[in-house]
Each structure stands twice: as structure tokens, then as C-alpha cells.
Design a protein around this motif. Structure first.
Motif, PDB file in Angstrom:
ATOM      1  N   THR A   4       0.762  -1.296  -0.115  1.00  0.00           N
ATOM      2  CA  THR A   4       0.103  -0.022  -0.053  1.00  0.00           C
ATOM      3  C   THR A   4       0.723   1.323   0.216  1.00  0.00           C
ATOM      4  N   GLY A   5       0.303   2.479  -0.135  1.00  0.00           N
ATOM      5  CA  GLY A   5       0.987   3.715  -0.391  1.00  0.00           C
ATOM      6  C   GLY A   5       0.027   4.980  -0.450  1.00  0.00           C
ATOM      7  N   SER A   6       0.495   6.132  -0.305  1.00  0.00           N
ATOM      8  CA  SER A   6      -0.373   7.226  -0.796  1.00  0.00           C
ATOM      9  C   SER A   6       0.653   8.429  -0.926  1.00  0.00           C
ATOM     10  N   CYS A   7      -0.060   9.600  -1.017  1.00  0.00           N
ATOM     11  CA  CYS A   7       0.467  10.707  -1.180  1.00  0.00           C
ATOM     12  C   CYS A   7       1.038  11.172   0.032  1.00  0.00           C
ATOM     13  N   ILE A  62      -4.171  13.990 -10.412  1.00  0.00           N
ATOM     14  CA  ILE A  62      -4.011  14.999 -11.442  1.00  0.00           C
ATOM     15  C   ILE A  62      -3.230  14.036 -12.287  1.00  0.00           C
ATOM     16  N   VAL A  63      -3.358  14.214 -13.635  1.00  0.00           N
ATOM     17  CA  VAL A  63      -2.600  13.933 -14.672  1.00  0.00           C
ATOM     18  C   VAL A  63      -1.745  14.860 -15.339  1.00  0.00           C
ATOM     19  N   HIS A  75       3.832  10.429 -18.789  1.00  0.00           N
ATOM     20  CA  HIS A  75       2.528  10.682 -18.192  1.00  0.00           C
ATOM     21  C   HIS A  75       2.741  10.470 -16.700  1.00  0.00           C
ATOM     22  N   ARG A  76       2.459  11.524 -15.860  1.00  0.00           N
ATOM     23  CA  ARG A  76       2.736  11.509 -14.465  1.00  0.00           C
ATOM     24  C   ARG A  76       1.381  11.894 -13.690  1.00  0.00           C
ATOM     25  N   GLU A  77       1.323  11.238 -12.477  1.00  0.00           N
ATOM     26  CA  GLU A  77      -0.111  11.326 -11.606  1.00  0.00           C
ATOM     27  C   GLU A  77       0.584  12.025 -10.250  1.00  0.00           C
ATOM     28  N   PHE A  78      -0.260  12.897  -9.729  1.00  0.00           N
ATOM     29  CA  PHE A  78       0.496  13.355  -8.350  1.00  0.00           C
ATOM     30  C   PHE A  78      -1.017  13.840  -7.773  1.00  0.00           C
ATOM     31  N   CYS A  79      -1.028  14.338  -6.591  1.00  0.00           N
ATOM     32  CA  CYS A  79      -2.076  14.656  -5.564  1.00  0.00           C
ATOM     33  C   CYS A  79      -2.392  16.184  -6.052  1.00  0.00           C
ATOM     34  N   CYS A  82      -1.833  17.953  -1.927  1.00  0.00           N
ATOM     35  CA  CYS A  82      -0.439  18.228  -1.515  1.00  0.00           C
ATOM     36  C   CYS A  82       0.723  18.047  -2.549  1.00  0.00           C
ATOM     37  N   GLY A  83       0.459  17.826  -3.666  1.00  0.00           N
ATOM     38  CA  GLY A  83       1.509  17.692  -4.972  1.00  0.00           C
ATOM     39  C   GLY A  83       2.266  16.584  -4.635  1.00  0.00           C
ATOM     40  N   GLY A  84       2.042  15.596  -3.854  1.00  0.00           N
ATOM     41  CA  GLY A  84       2.834  14.279  -3.676  1.00  0.00           C
ATOM     42  C   GLY A  84       2.599  13.498  -5.021  1.00  0.00           C
ATOM     43  N   PRO A  85       3.859  13.031  -5.672  1.00  0.00           N
ATOM     44  CA  PRO A  85       3.682  12.266  -6.940  1.00  0.00           C
ATOM     45  C   PRO A  85       3.326  10.892  -6.435  1.00  0.00           C
TER      46      PRO A  85
END
Length: 142
Positions: A4-7, A62-63, A75-79, A82-85
Motif C-alpha cells: 500500500t501507499g499514498s501521497c 491529477i494527470v 505521463h505523471r500522476e500526483f495529488c 499536496c502535490g505528492g507524486p
């Protein structure tokens, strides 16, 4: 195995399922694109099968898509909070692999999926030394 993980703010959570952590590949990338995105001397990601990865929160990342500097769409996805990738992938990996930002994994994932190699070592900052025991590649394909 389930990881598991998170921003950073935990608004976005995710899960990765894989038979063995040996089937994932964490690596350091010294390319200029990773230096810019990660804000450091390299980026660290875990190549993970996209079939075993999913966002588990209701909030979606956000993509952002842009040329990675070599003509390939990255292609990058982040929060958005908080901007966390969370992850990235290029056109060649789409549908087969995602590159999960290593620091976004919870402790178990970071512990069980340590780096196996370094890429773009020709661009490694001169004050860094190769990490002993990891494969070293001057380019992605060598």
C-alpha cells in the motif's frame, strides 16, 4: 503480496498486488527530467505491473503529460492537494507497467522493494558515487 501507499497528505491511496517483490524493480534515475521532477539529484521509482496496481481512494490523481525531453510522451500522476507524486509511465510502458514513486509506498514496500540499479549514470552528479551492488547503466537501454 499486497503493498500500500499514498501521497504525502494521504488524500490519494493506492494498492499494489504482486506475487513477489522480486518481480518489481526499483531503480534510481539520474536523467535531467527526473532531477527536475523529484527536485533532487535523481528520481527513485518502482517498476510495477499495471495489472496489479490500483488507486484505492475516491480522490483521483491529477494527470500531467509532457515530452520527456527525448520525444517520448511521459505521463505523471500526483495529488492535487499536496502535490505528492504517485506514478509515471512512458508510451512504451502504457498498459503493462507503471513506475510508482518509491517514497509513496508505505514502509513495507520501501523495505521489501529496495533499489536494484541506476540508470543514466552518465548524468550522475559528480559528487555522488555509484551504489555498490546495483547494476549501472549509462543510458536506459545499454
Amino acid at each position: 503480496m499486497i503493498y500500500t501507499g499514498s501521497c504525502y497528505c494521504k488524500e490519494i491511496t493506492f494498492q499494489g498486488v504482486i506475487d513477489s517483490p522480486d518481480n518489481a524493480r526499483t531503480s534510481l534515475c539520474h536523467c535531467n527530467n527526473c532531477k527536475k521532477f523529484f527536485g533532487g539529484p535523481y528520481g527513485t521509482t518502482t517498476k510495477f505491473p499495471s495489472s496489479g496496481f490500483r488507486i484505492t481512494s475516491s480522490t483521483q490523481p491529477i494527470v500531467h503529460e509532457a515530452d520527456n525531453g527525448s520525444g517520448v510522451l511521459l505521463h505523471r500522476e500526483f495529488c492535487g492537494k499536496c502535490g505528492g507524486p504517485i506514478l509515471e509511465y512512458g508510451a512504451n510502458a502504457k498498459g503493462t507497467s507503471v513506475y510508482v514513486m518509491w517514497g509513496a509506498w508505505d514502509e513495507k514496500g520501501r523495505k521489501e522493494m529496495p533499489p536494484k540499479g541506476e540508470f543514466f549514470t552518465r548524468l550522475r552528479e559528480e559528487w555522488l558515487v555509484p551504489i555498490a551492488g546495483l547494476f549501472q547503466k549509462k543510458e536506459i537501454k545499454e
